[in-house]
Every structure is written in structure tokens, then in C-alpha cells.
Scaffold this active site. Structure first.
Site, PDB file in Angstrom:
ATOM      1  N   SER A   1       1.610   5.537  -0.336  1.00 44.27           N
ATOM      2  CA  SER A   1       0.536   6.539   0.304  1.00 44.27           C
ATOM      3  C   SER A   1      -0.239   6.825  -0.830  1.00 44.27           C
ATOM      4  O   SER A   1      -0.070   6.916  -2.040  1.00 44.27           O
ATOM      5  CB  SER A   1       1.409   7.533   0.413  1.00 44.27           C
ATOM      6  OG  SER A   1       0.866   8.982   0.831  1.00 44.27           O
ATOM      7  N   GLU A   2      -1.531   7.169  -0.542  1.00 47.41           N
ATOM      8  CA  GLU A   2      -2.619   7.717  -1.322  1.00 47.41           C
ATOM      9  C   GLU A   2      -2.006   8.815  -2.195  1.00 47.41           C
ATOM     10  O   GLU A   2      -2.503   9.158  -3.499  1.00 47.41           O
ATOM     11  CB  GLU A   2      -4.113   7.620  -0.853  1.00 47.41           C
ATOM     12  CG  GLU A   2      -4.293   8.921   0.050  1.00 47.41           C
ATOM     13  CD  GLU A   2      -3.656   8.595   1.499  1.00 47.41           C
ATOM     14  OE1 GLU A   2      -3.007   7.736   1.647  1.00 47.41           O
ATOM     15  OE2 GLU A   2      -4.240   9.313   2.542  1.00 47.41           O
TER      16      GLU A   2
ATOM     17  N   GLU B   1      10.581   0.929   9.583  1.00 44.27           N
ATOM     18  CA  GLU B   1      11.633   1.785   9.117  1.00 44.27           C
ATOM     19  C   GLU B   1      10.934   3.144   9.544  1.00 44.27           C
ATOM     20  O   GLU B   1       9.937   3.526   8.897  1.00 44.27           O
ATOM     21  CB  GLU B   1      11.868   2.051   7.794  1.00 44.27           C
ATOM     22  CG  GLU B   1      12.535   0.606   7.215  1.00 44.27           C
ATOM     23  CD  GLU B   1      13.829   0.665   7.826  1.00 44.27           C
ATOM     24  OE1 GLU B   1      14.604   1.509   8.509  1.00 44.27           O
ATOM     25  OE2 GLU B   1      14.718  -0.247   7.133  1.00 44.27           O
TER      26      GLU B   1
ATOM     27  N   CYS C   1      14.226  10.869   5.631  1.00 43.81           N
ATOM     28  CA  CYS C   1      14.268  10.268   6.807  1.00 43.81           C
ATOM     29  C   CYS C   1      15.844  10.431   7.395  1.00 43.81           C
ATOM     30  O   CYS C   1      16.216  10.369   8.684  1.00 43.81           O
ATOM     31  CB  CYS C   1      13.833   8.956   7.095  1.00 43.81           C
ATOM     32  SG  CYS C   1      14.462   7.756   5.596  1.00 43.81           S
TER      33      CYS C   1
ATOM     34  N   LYS D   1       0.892  -1.145  -0.189  1.00 44.66           N
ATOM     35  CA  LYS D   1      -0.124   0.005   0.005  1.00 44.66           C
ATOM     36  C   LYS D   1       0.864   1.339  -0.042  1.00 44.66           C
ATOM     37  O   LYS D   1       1.403   1.737   0.922  1.00 44.66           O
ATOM     38  CB  LYS D   1      -0.994   0.138   1.242  1.00 44.66           C
ATOM     39  CG  LYS D   1      -1.883   1.031   0.930  1.00 44.66           C
ATOM     40  CD  LYS D   1      -2.525   1.539   2.376  1.00 44.66           C
ATOM     41  CE  LYS D   1      -1.676   2.647   3.074  1.00 44.66           C
ATOM     42  NZ  LYS D   1      -1.653   4.141   2.351  1.00 44.66           N
TER      43      LYS D   1
HETATM   44  P1  NAD Z   1       2.877   7.991   7.794  1.00 43.40           P
HETATM   45  O1  NAD Z   1       3.336   7.357   9.085  1.00 43.40           O
HETATM   46  O2  NAD Z   1       2.010   9.266   8.062  1.00 43.40           O
HETATM   47  O3  NAD Z   1       2.244   7.217   6.664  1.00 43.40           O
HETATM   48  C1  NAD Z   1       3.040   6.153   6.338  1.00 43.40           C
HETATM   49  C2  NAD Z   1       2.192   5.009   5.508  1.00 43.40           C
HETATM   50  O4  NAD Z   1       1.269   4.599   6.511  1.00 43.40           O
HETATM   51  C3  NAD Z   1       1.165   5.706   4.629  1.00 43.40           C
HETATM   52  O5  NAD Z   1       1.105   4.728   3.514  1.00 43.40           O
HETATM   53  C4  NAD Z   1      -0.167   5.837   5.341  1.00 43.40           C
HETATM   54  O6  NAD Z   1      -1.172   5.759   4.444  1.00 43.40           O
HETATM   55  C5  NAD Z   1      -0.110   4.653   6.027  1.00 43.40           C
HETATM   56  N1  NAD Z   1      -0.967   4.745   7.495  1.00 43.40           N
HETATM   57  C6  NAD Z   1      -1.226   5.789   8.035  1.00 43.40           C
HETATM   58  N2  NAD Z   1      -2.067   5.405   9.249  1.00 43.40           N
HETATM   59  C7  NAD Z   1      -2.062   4.200   9.141  1.00 43.40           C
HETATM   60  C8  NAD Z   1      -2.663   3.346   9.767  1.00 43.40           C
HETATM   61  N3  NAD Z   1      -3.464   3.581  11.183  1.00 43.40           N
HETATM   62  N4  NAD Z   1      -2.667   1.902   9.577  1.00 43.40           N
HETATM   63  C9  NAD Z   1      -1.786   1.463   8.583  1.00 43.40           C
HETATM   64  N5  NAD Z   1      -1.044   2.359   7.858  1.00 43.40           N
HETATM   65  C10 NAD Z   1      -1.436   3.744   8.056  1.00 43.40           C
HETATM   66  O7  NAD Z   1       4.208   8.899   7.110  1.00 43.40           O
HETATM   67  P2  NAD Z   1       4.444   9.777   6.144  1.00 43.40           P
HETATM   68  O8  NAD Z   1       3.840  11.164   6.415  1.00 43.40           O
HETATM   69  O9  NAD Z   1       3.715   9.110   4.671  1.00 43.40           O
HETATM   70  O10 NAD Z   1       6.131   9.676   5.846  1.00 43.40           O
HETATM   71  C11 NAD Z   1       6.636  10.158   6.349  1.00 43.40           C
HETATM   72  C12 NAD Z   1       7.559   9.522   7.554  1.00 43.40           C
HETATM   73  O11 NAD Z   1       8.121   8.302   7.061  1.00 43.40           O
HETATM   74  C13 NAD Z   1       8.558  10.508   8.293  1.00 43.40           C
HETATM   75  O12 NAD Z   1       8.457   9.984   9.715  1.00 43.40           O
HETATM   76  C14 NAD Z   1       9.937   9.498   7.602  1.00 43.40           C
HETATM   77  O13 NAD Z   1      11.021   9.963   8.569  1.00 43.40           O
HETATM   78  C15 NAD Z   1       9.499   8.080   7.592  1.00 43.40           C
HETATM   79  N6  NAD Z   1      10.367   7.541   6.624  1.00 43.40           N
HETATM   80  C16 NAD Z   1      11.025   6.685   7.138  1.00 43.40           C
HETATM   81  C17 NAD Z   1      12.209   5.913   6.382  1.00 43.40           C
HETATM   82  C18 NAD Z   1      13.037   5.080   6.983  1.00 43.40           C
HETATM   83  O14 NAD Z   1      13.620   4.407   6.131  1.00 43.40           O
HETATM   84  N7  NAD Z   1      13.373   4.857   8.416  1.00 43.40           N
HETATM   85  C19 NAD Z   1      12.109   6.246   4.968  1.00 43.40           C
HETATM   86  C20 NAD Z   1      11.100   7.207   4.646  1.00 43.40           C
HETATM   87  C21 NAD Z   1      10.206   7.810   5.411  1.00 43.40           C
END
Ligand code: NAD
Length: 496
Positions: free
Chosen positions: A177-178, A250, A284, A175
Site C-alpha cells: 500500500s502506498e 486473501e 482481517c 506492490k
Molecule cells: P484495499 O483492497 O483497499 O487495498 C489493498 C491493496 O490493493 C493496496 O495495495 C491497494 O493499493 C491495492 N489496490 C487498490 N485498488 C486496486 C486496483 N484497482 N487494482 C489493483 N490493486 C489495487 O485494502 P486495504 O484497505 O489496503 O486493506 C484492508 C483490507 O485488507 C481489509 O478488507 C482486510 O480484511 C483485508 N486483509 C485481508 C487479509 C487476509 O489474509 N485475508 C489480511 C490483511 C488484510
């Protein structure tokens, strides 16, 4: 409304069935790139069923067969690299130079790496660890993997989940991100065209609370692999724990960038600007907190400010653009609110700190921002901003540097800048992060692992270490004497 079909299930594109219409946009212009009915729980069910049906054949394909299909896939991606770079740039608001030079070639290299690694799954050598038995290790795929990816590097983050999983013989439902599903669907489609069987890779485009939740809690999903924020990761991990599912997380980062007084200040300033502004800071591992030893502090701040003045914001498809927009107005406003709060708390905003004037201000752009005089315990130093914001703080002793660098909940990446081999060695050992760079910040490579310590999660993406997440280890023990009376039976039978 005509929809684009951003679900890819059992080898076919189609629209979701949740009834929720959604517009995928270019955050740098507001242009609508695609419209879609998002995935609901029934779509997730169907995708998981397709992955389950494909598992038997794919998990029994020989490593060479899997590898060959993946190499054909890489060739197809090469042929469409320009298209992938263009779509990724528009969907995520990234400069075309970034997607052409980093996102797309990095992803294709990852496909080739895992095509090779598929043929080299390692276990301990078979041998007689007990005198009467030969032991061997089988590394087996786990089953259907449910993966969830963020919007910051849509293609790469999806690839990092998909590639080790399928190279090891699992099947997957991803899945994205939308906000940024376009290249994930293209990626899966290219795999199908290259001969990877239908159902091995499935994409469901939907929201976290609906499609994400349905995937995490699905009884036929054997493992959840998640990249995203620490807050959502925590929620996913607690649900998976209740269901005794394996999880790979991650999560967020807040990378320190430590400049000792023997460092090359020009190299460090350039490294800090590039490391802070890559992907508009939505990375990140981005350099977010520079700690500079006092003798170099003034010169470093001055040079960083000068370099920021030369960074060109502009249209993402213009090769002259250095930095694009943020992913959304919501993200831009979050960044702006954190910078405003830092200013109100007494920090100095040396450069930027605002939405740009003119047309870029009508889209989700934010100016490259340099902050000094912030308190170590303030939100701008402790929390993830995920925008083009660099905070610079001075330090006195080497002990201070290590203590300050480790003083956040995160532990994804860190860097130390020094020409002293002993300082470099100490920083390498003592900085609590999954990656420590010496005299650089940001580069990654397919052969080396990426993953966090502390609240940045656990488990590794990329490299052969990723197989530890996506395989079960089975011990096979074969009795080699053929005796009816085994020596260890003495513990049960008093007489033979
Ligand atoms: P997010 O946590 O808001 O969303 C990530 C994904 O989770 C999206 O696809 C979202 O739709 C989904 N999601 C949201 N709520 C959910 C739920 N309740 N259950 C299941 N899935 C759910 O993060 P974001 O804003 O899309 O991305 C930015 C974040 O990602 C930052 O914190 C960044 O540091 C992190 N990131 C980490 C790495 C790494 O390798 N550690 C890499 C890239 C991004």
C-alpha cells in the site's frame, strides 16, 4: 522536493516516475516520514523485466542454495529487528509492543520457516501407476508473481506473499500500500544484502489504480497474489480471469466469536477484548461479532466493558500504549460513520463510539467501542468495520450459535469458547472459516495455513500449503519397457 526512493528494482532503490509526489506519514502524529514520486506503469514494466531476468538463475538454484540465502536474510533481519519494529510502528500507527512482539519476530520466523520448507517441496512418490511407465511429479515455479498487499500489517503481509513465492523458485514484484511502503523496501533491501540475487524481489510503491492495475494486467506476470478488501479482490480476480492468470486472494473478514454457557467467562472476555483491539481492530481475523449464550450474556458484556476501560491509547513509541491510531483519518471516519449508523438504527453503544478528546483526537485515533442490541442483518454485524469495534449479541441454542456465526458473506476465521468437547467438535466442523480457534482467537504460526472461505477468498498464506499456490505441478511419465509396439497402440493400429 527530495525523495526517499521507495522503489526497489533490480537490487536498487530509486524513486518512481509517475510524476505524482506523495508523503508517507505517521498516522498517530501526522509527521511526514518519507516523500516519494510514486510508481507508474513504466516502473512496473522495469520491475517485471528485472524479475523476469532473474527468474532463470533463481528458479534453477538448488533448494539448498535458496534456503541458505534466506537463512542469511533472517540473520540480517534479526540484527535490524529493532529498526524494523520502530519504522513499522511509526508508519502504521501501531504500538511498539505490537511490532516488537508480533509483526517483526513473526516475519523473521516466517523467513526461517520458508528457508527450511524450500528444501522439502513434496509431490506424490515416483512409481509405476501404469504397468509400462514410471511416473514422477515435478513441482515447478510459475514465473514472475505480481503481489499486492494492504496497509494493516505491511511487513507481514508483504512477507507472506514474498516468502513462499521465492522459496519455490519464483521471482516477484510486490506492490505494498502506498500508505505503508517503508518496511517492505527495507525487507527487500536486506534480502539483497544477504545475497538473494538482484531482481528476485522487487518493490513498486504506487497506488492501486495505477501501479496495482499495471501489475495485475502485465503480460509477463504469470500469477497475481492479492491481499486486501473483497471489493478490490473481486475486481482483480475478474481481470485475471480475462487473462487466464492464476490468482490467490486473501480478502476481508468478519470473524464470529461464540461463547457457550459452559465457557470460562473471564477467559472469553479477555480474549474478546484482545481479539477485537489488536492492531486497533484493523485485522482481517479480528473478533468482531461475539455471540454469547444467554446465561452468560450479562456477565460477559459487563466484564468486556470493564476491560475496555483499562485499555490505554497513547503515543505509538511508548511501551505503555495498548492501542495506537487507525491508519488514516479516512479509515477513522469510516469507522465513526458505521458506529453512528448502528446507533441511529437502534443499537446501544456501551463504551467508546467516538473520537477521543484531547491531542489524540487530532490524529487518527478512535475509542475502543462496545456495541449491543444490534440487529443481525444490520451493517455493523454484516460488514467489515476494520476498527476497534466489538458487537455482542445473545443466543439461545447451539443451532442458533452456528447459524448466526455463519451468517455473513465472509469466512476467514472464527472461534468457539467452551469446556465441552462435543460442542468444540461441532463448532470446528460447522463454522465456515479457514481457521477455527477453540478457547482462543488470533494466534497464527508459520507452520499452519492462513486463508479464507466464501467471500474471504481462496488459497493459503504461510505453511507448506502456500506452495500449492506458487508452483505448477508437472507429471513426468517415462516408458520403461522399451517396446516399439506399446500395448495401448491397439487403439490406433488394427494389426501389429
Ligand atoms: P484495499 O483492497 O483497499 O487495498 C489493498 C491493496 O490493493 C493496496 O495495495 C491497494 O493499493 C491495492 N489496490 C487498490 N485498488 C486496486 C486496483 N484497482 N487494482 C489493483 N490493486 C489495487 O485494502 P486495504 O484497505 O489496503 O486493506 C484492508 C483490507 O485488507 C481489509 O478488507 C482486510 O480484511 C483485508 N486483509 C485481508 C487479509 C487476509 O489474509 N485475508 C489480511 C490483511 C488484510
Amino acid at each position: 522536493m527530495e525523495t526517499t526512493g521507495l522503489q526497489f528494482i533490480a537490487g536498487k532503490r530509486r524513486s518512481g516516475t509517475s510524476g505524482e509526489h506523495y508523503e508517507v506519514t505517521n498516522p498517530a502524529t501526522g509527521e511526514v516520514l518519507a516523500t516519494e514520486i510514486l510508481a507508474g506503469p513504466e516502473d512496473v514494466d522495469e520491475a517485471v523485466a528485472a524479475a523476469r531476468a532473474a527468474f532463470c538463475e533463481w528458479s534453477r538454484a538448488t533448494p539448498a542454495e535458496r534456503s541458505e540465502a534466506m537463512l542469511r536474510w533472517a540473520d540480517r533481519l534479526d540484527a535490524r529487528a529493532e529498526e524494523f519494529a520502530r519504522v513499522e510502528s511509526r508508519n502504521a500507527g501501531k504500538p511498539i509492543r505490537l511490532t516488537e512482539g508480533f509483526d517483526v519476530p513473526g516475519t523473521i520466523d516466517n523467513v526461517r520457516f520458508f528457508a527450511g520448507a524450500a528444501r522439502n517441496l513434496e509431490g506424490r512418490g515416483s512409481a509405476e501407476y501404469s504397468a509400462d511407465h514410471t511416473s514422477a511429479i515435478r513441482r515447478e515455479p510459475i514465473g514472475v508473481i505480481g503481489s499486492i498487499a494492504p496497509w494493516n500489517y505491511p511487513l507481514q503481509m508483504g512477507a507472506w506473499k514474498i516468502l513462499p513465492a521465492i522459496a519455490a523458485g519464483n521471482t516477484i514484484v510486490l506492490k505494498p500500500s502506498e500508505l505503508t511502503p517503508l518496511t517492505s523496501v527495507m525487507f527487500a533491501e536486506a534480502a539483497e544484502e544477504a545475497g538473494i540475487p538482484d531482481g528476485v524481489i522487487n518493490i513498486v510503491t504506487g497506488t492501486g489504480p495505477i501501479a496495482g492495475q499495471a501489475l495485475v494486467t502485465h503480460p509477463d506476470v504469470a500469477m497475481v497474489s492479492f491481499t486486501g478488501s473483497t471489493a478490490v479482490g473481486r475486481q482483480v480476480a475478474s481481470q485475471a480471469a480475462g487473462l487466464v492468470k492464476r490468482v490467490h486472494l486473501e480478502l476481508g473478514g468478519k470473524a464470529p466469536f461464540v461463547v457457550f454457557d459452559d465457557a470460562d467467562v473471564e477467559a472469553a472476555a479477555r480474549g474478546a477484548v484482545a481479539g477485537a483491539l489488536i492492531n486497533a481492530g484493523q485485522d482481517c481475523t479480528a473478533a468482531t461479532r461475539a455471540y454469547v449464550q444467554r446465561p452468560l450474556y450479562g456477565a460477559f458484556v459487563e466484564r468486556v466493558a470493564e476491560l475496555l476501560d483499562g485499555v490505554r491509547l497513547g503515543p505509538v513509541d511508548d511501551p505503555a500504549t495498548d492501542m495506537g491510531s487507525l491508519i488514516s483519518f479516512k479509515q477513522r471516519d469510516k469507522v465513526a460513520a458505521m458506529v453512528d449508523a448502528a446507533r441511529e438504527a437502534g443499537a446501544t453503544v456501551v463504551r467508546g463510539g467516538k473520537i477521543p478528546d484531547g491531542p489524540l483526537g487530532q490524529a487518527a485515533y478512535y475509542e475502543p467501542t462496545l456495541i449491543t442490541d444490534a440487529a443481525q442483518d444490520s451493517a455493523i454485524v454484516q460488514q467489515e468495520v476494520f476498527g476497534p469495534v466489538l458487537v455482542v449479541l445473545p443466543f439461545d441454542t447451539d443451532d442458533d450459535a452456528i447459524r448466526l456465526a455463519n451468517d455473513t458473506p465472509y469466512g476467514l476465521a472464527a472461534s468457539a469458547w467452551t469446556s465441552n468437547v462435543f460442542r468444540a467438535g461441532r463448532a470446528t466442523r460447522e463454522m465456515q472459516a479457514g481457521c477455527v480457534w477453540i478457547n482462543d482467537h488470533i494466534p497464527i504460526i508459520s507452520e499452519m495455513p492462513h486463508g479464507g472461505y466464501k467471500a474471504s477468498g481462496f488459497g493459503k498464506d504461510m505453511s507448506a500449503y502456500a506452495f500449492d499456490e506458487y508452483t505448477n505441478i508437472k507429471h513426468v511419465m517415462t516408458e520403461i519397457t522399451g517396446d516399439q509396439h506399446k500395448s495401448w497402440h491397439d487403439v490406433i493400429f488394427t494389426s501389429s
